[in-house]
Design an enzyme around this catalytic site. Structure first.
Site, PDB file in Angstrom:
ATOM      1  N   ASP A 182       0.011 -57.038 -30.345  1.00 47.36           N
ATOM      2  CA  ASP A 182      -1.126 -56.350 -29.738  1.00 47.36           C
ATOM      3  C   ASP A 182      -0.964 -56.236 -28.221  1.00 47.36           C
ATOM      4  O   ASP A 182      -0.250 -57.035 -27.609  1.00 47.36           O
ATOM      5  CB  ASP A 182      -2.422 -57.143 -29.969  1.00 47.36           C
ATOM      6  CG  ASP A 182      -2.757 -57.286 -31.436  1.00 47.36           C
ATOM      7  OD1 ASP A 182      -2.325 -56.430 -32.225  1.00 47.36           O
ATOM      8  OD2 ASP A 182      -3.450 -58.262 -31.770  1.00 47.36           O
TER       9      ASP A 182
HETATM   10  N1  URA Z   1      -1.550 -61.150 -35.113  1.00 44.16           N
HETATM   11  C1  URA Z   1      -2.415 -60.620 -34.238  1.00 44.16           C
HETATM   12  O1  URA Z   1      -3.617 -60.714 -34.419  1.00 44.16           O
HETATM   13  N2  URA Z   1      -1.920 -60.017 -33.147  1.00 44.16           N
HETATM   14  C2  URA Z   1      -0.610 -59.912 -32.873  1.00 44.16           C
HETATM   15  O2  URA Z   1      -0.234 -59.342 -31.863  1.00 44.16           O
HETATM   16  C3  URA Z   1       0.281 -60.471 -33.814  1.00 44.16           C
HETATM   17  C4  URA Z   1      -0.212 -61.089 -34.915  1.00 44.16           C
END
Ligand code: URA
Length: 237
Positions: free
Chosen positions: A105
Site C-alpha cells: 500500500d
Molecule cells: N497488507 C496490507 O494491508 N497492506 C500491505 O501493503 C500489504 C499487506
C-alpha cells in the site's frame, strides 16, 4: 569467457552436442573467422558469433531486486494521478522491463521485489506457490488475547475466511506492535484483518518474503538478488 558450444546452446541455437556438430561442420564464425576447434572460448560481451551468417545473441540477463519501499509511494510503474511511484526508486534506465512482484500500500513500508523475468513474476504470483510474508503491524491499542486468537484462526474478509496466520506481540505499550505472517496476498489483507478484530493498524512494514529479509538495506534503496537468493525464493518459503 565461455566455450563456444555453451554459448550457442545458451543462445538456443542447438543443444550442447548439436552445437559441437555445428562448429565441426564449419557453420559457426567468431568475429568473421570460421571456427572448427571445439574448445574455443568466446567473450559474450565482445565477440560476434554467427551461425550460417546469422548473428547469435545470448538472451538478455534477467534482473531481480529488492526495494526497501518508503511510505508515500504507489506500487505501480505509472500513476495517472501523478503521485510518487516505486518506479522512481528502481534502476529503470538500465532495466526498462522491471516490474513489481505483488504490491505494498501507499503508506506501507518494507520489502518489495521487482524482476525483469516474467516467468518468475508469474510463478511467485500463482496461488500454488505459497510464500510466507512477515509484517510488523503497529496498532493504536493492545489486542486482547481473544482478538489475537481470532487473527490466528482466520477472520472474515469479503465473505471469505483468511487462512491461519502466525501472530505474536513483539512490543508493548505505548506502541503495541505485532509480527504477523501470512501467505495469502489479498488486497490490504493485514490492515483489513486487524480492522476485522476492531483494532486498526497505524503503521505497517513488510519485514520478510520467504527467506528474504531487508537486512541493513536503507529505506528508499534497492539491491540486486543473486541467483542463490532467487533459487531460495522459488524453492519454498
Ligand atoms: N497488507 C496490507 O494491508 N497492506 C500491505 O501493503 C500489504 C499487506
Amino acid at each position: 569467457m565461455m566455450r563456444l558450444s555453451r554459448y550457442l546452446a545458451r543462445a538456443g541455437a542447438a543443444s550442447r552436442r548439436g552445437a559441437e556438430r555445428l562448429i565441426e561442420d564449419g557453420r559457426v564464425t567468431v568475429n568473421g573467422t570460421t571456427i572448427r576447434q571445439l574448445g574455443t572460448k568466446v567473450d559474450p560481451a565482445d565477440d560476434e558469433v554467427r551461425l550460417d551468417g546469422q548473428m547469435v545473441a545470448l538472451p538478455a540477463q534477467q534482473v531481480t531486486l529488492m526495494l526497501h519501499k518508503p511510505a508515500g509511494y504507489v506500487t505501480t510503474m505509472d500513476d495517472p494521478q501523478g503521485r510518487p511511484t516505486v518506479a522512481e526508486l528502481v534502476p529503470l534506465d538500465a532495466h526498462p522491463s522491471l516490474f513489481p512482484i505483488g504490491r505494498l500500500d501507499f503508506d506501507t513500508t518494507g520489502l518489495l521485489l521487482f524482476t525483469t523475468d516474467g516467468d518468475l513474476g508469474n510463478a511467485l504470483a500463482h496461488p500454488r506457490h505459497v510464500v510466507d510474508k512477515r509484517y510488523l503491524a503497529r496498532t493504536a491499542s493492545s489486542l486482547s488475547n481473544e482478538a489475537l486468537d481470532r487473527l490466528r484462526h482466520g477472520v472474515m474478509i469479503d465473505g471469505r475466511m483468511t487462512a491461519p496466520a502466525r501472530v505474536r506481540r513483539v512490543q508493548g505499550e505505548p506502541h503495541p506492535t505485532y509480527a504477523i505472517t501470512i501467505h495469502e496476498g489479498r488486497n490490504r489483507q493485514v490492515r483489513r484483518m486487524f480492522e476485522a478484530v476492531g483494532t486498526p493498524v497505524t503503521k505497517l512494514h513488510r519485514a520478510q518474503i520467504g527467506p528474504l529479509t531487508l537486512g541493513d538495506l536503507p529505506c528508499g534503496c534497492w539491491r540486486e538478488l543473486d541467483q542463490a537468493e532467487v533459487n531460495a525464493l522459488i524453492g519454498g518459503s
